[in-house]
Enzyme design. Sequence first.
Site, PDB file in Angstrom:
ATOM      1  N   ASP A 127       0.823  -1.206   0.000  1.00 36.22           N
ATOM      2  CA  ASP A 127       0.000   0.000   0.000  1.00 36.22           C
ATOM      3  C   ASP A 127       0.863   1.264   0.000  1.00 36.22           C
ATOM      4  O   ASP A 127       2.044   1.232   0.367  1.00 36.22           O
ATOM      5  CB  ASP A 127      -0.894   0.040   1.242  1.00 36.22           C
ATOM      6  N   HIS A 136       4.020  -1.980   3.255  1.00 37.45           N
ATOM      7  CA  HIS A 136       3.985  -0.600   2.769  1.00 37.45           C
ATOM      8  C   HIS A 136       5.339  -0.238   2.166  1.00 37.45           C
ATOM      9  O   HIS A 136       6.369  -0.369   2.841  1.00 37.45           O
ATOM     10  CB  HIS A 136       3.634   0.359   3.916  1.00 37.45           C
TER      11      HIS A 136
END
Length: 460
Positions: A45, A189
């Site tokens: 993400d 991430h």
Amino acid sequence: MDRLVWWLLSLVTLYDFIPGLISRVFGFRVFRRGRAEREIAITFDDGPNPLYTPQLLDLLKKHDAKATFFVVGAKAEKHPDIIKRMYDEGHSLGIHNYVHRSNWIMSPRTVKRQVQRTSDAIFAITGRRPIYYRPPWGILNLFDFSLLRHYQIVLWSGMFGDWKVKPGAETLYRKMRKQLAPGEVFVLHDCGTTFGADEEAPAHMLLALERILQDGDRMGLRYVGIGELMEITETMKADEKERKTQGGQAAAARRKTGPGKRLVVAVWMLWEKLFHVLFRLKPIDNGQFMHYRIIRYSGPELAMDGGVRLKRGDRLLEMHFDNGKMYEIGMNAKSSVHVAIRVIREVQHALPSLAKEIRRIDKEGRIKGLYGVSTINRGAEGLGFETFALPKGIFSFLTQRYLKLLMSIIHPEGGGRVRKHSDTIEPRCIVMSRERALAWESGEKPAEISEAYRAKRPNL
């Protein structure tokens, strides 16, 4: 005043907390965890990030691992070269809003605009629209389910706090290692500039991930895009359902295989051998499941994906299933769905060999693609085939009768099932372009095939 506060709390609960609860706790309309024997999905993400995302892509390429990137639209526009690299290297792309802002604090119209703008950005770079969506922080509002119904919402089964520096690479590795198993969906991430994150955090994530990829290689795991994990999950669920609900019916049908049918099968197998000799069929994979011959296409012109047009006279590699193997599959299957699943798996296993055979026998590039006619065509799109109705005529009539007779022999529930559903058993042409067939040469399903297939089925 008290009444106003009560109404505000009720509105917030209905708009924000209840949708989050039913999606994250009960899995309503979202995909959080899969079922697989070897496959695991790692998702990222908040990117792309010009420093860390290229390092991540290098690491994934080193381990032949595929991932899914839920990108922020504004960052995608700033770094189109990274997005293009993700796409070109076979990774899946999803939407993480245009800016990293919670759906709880945005109106439904704003959320929809954010998603559309990100979709446009990705389409401008890759030529393909994403079909996966993950809201920032995994937070949904009441209207997301309806307004985003054309997207597959993806959450996760494992989150490890990697957006902060504090855990460090060692702690991150231990957390991930505990959960490293087939079917898991990890969220990591590759950018630390989001609100609440530490800018240097992805450096620790990369160190931990490298060890996880090494462990996965030793364990025989396959790191795949989210679409492939969803397909495998659907197949396993269907397989299990059929075993539970129709296992008894199939067993009863097998017990009813009397001397008459055994005689028909024996005659059929003799005809099978004669057919191979008459039409000079050649084996693929030592003839375990599939044979082939080279033909000239004689049907109407067909328009295929990618602008490929199949015309009369074009050379094709015509596929023929081994009916002895088909009979074996039918007699050991639990139902018609189980037969179809087994056949699709066998075809998938044979495709790399078919690709290598095309390369071996046709260095000039004259073979236009793969071709076959079968009543078992459901699911063929998931392998990269396209299906077309047979043109009306004597060939269609005879083919339909022939294949229905074949199905009545190999079907686990016998001819009765075939007669009952004769109007729905439709032989169709299954065709795959040369370019798409050759993409199977490595032995792995090309990522673009999985994505193209899902793009035709957006409401899964």
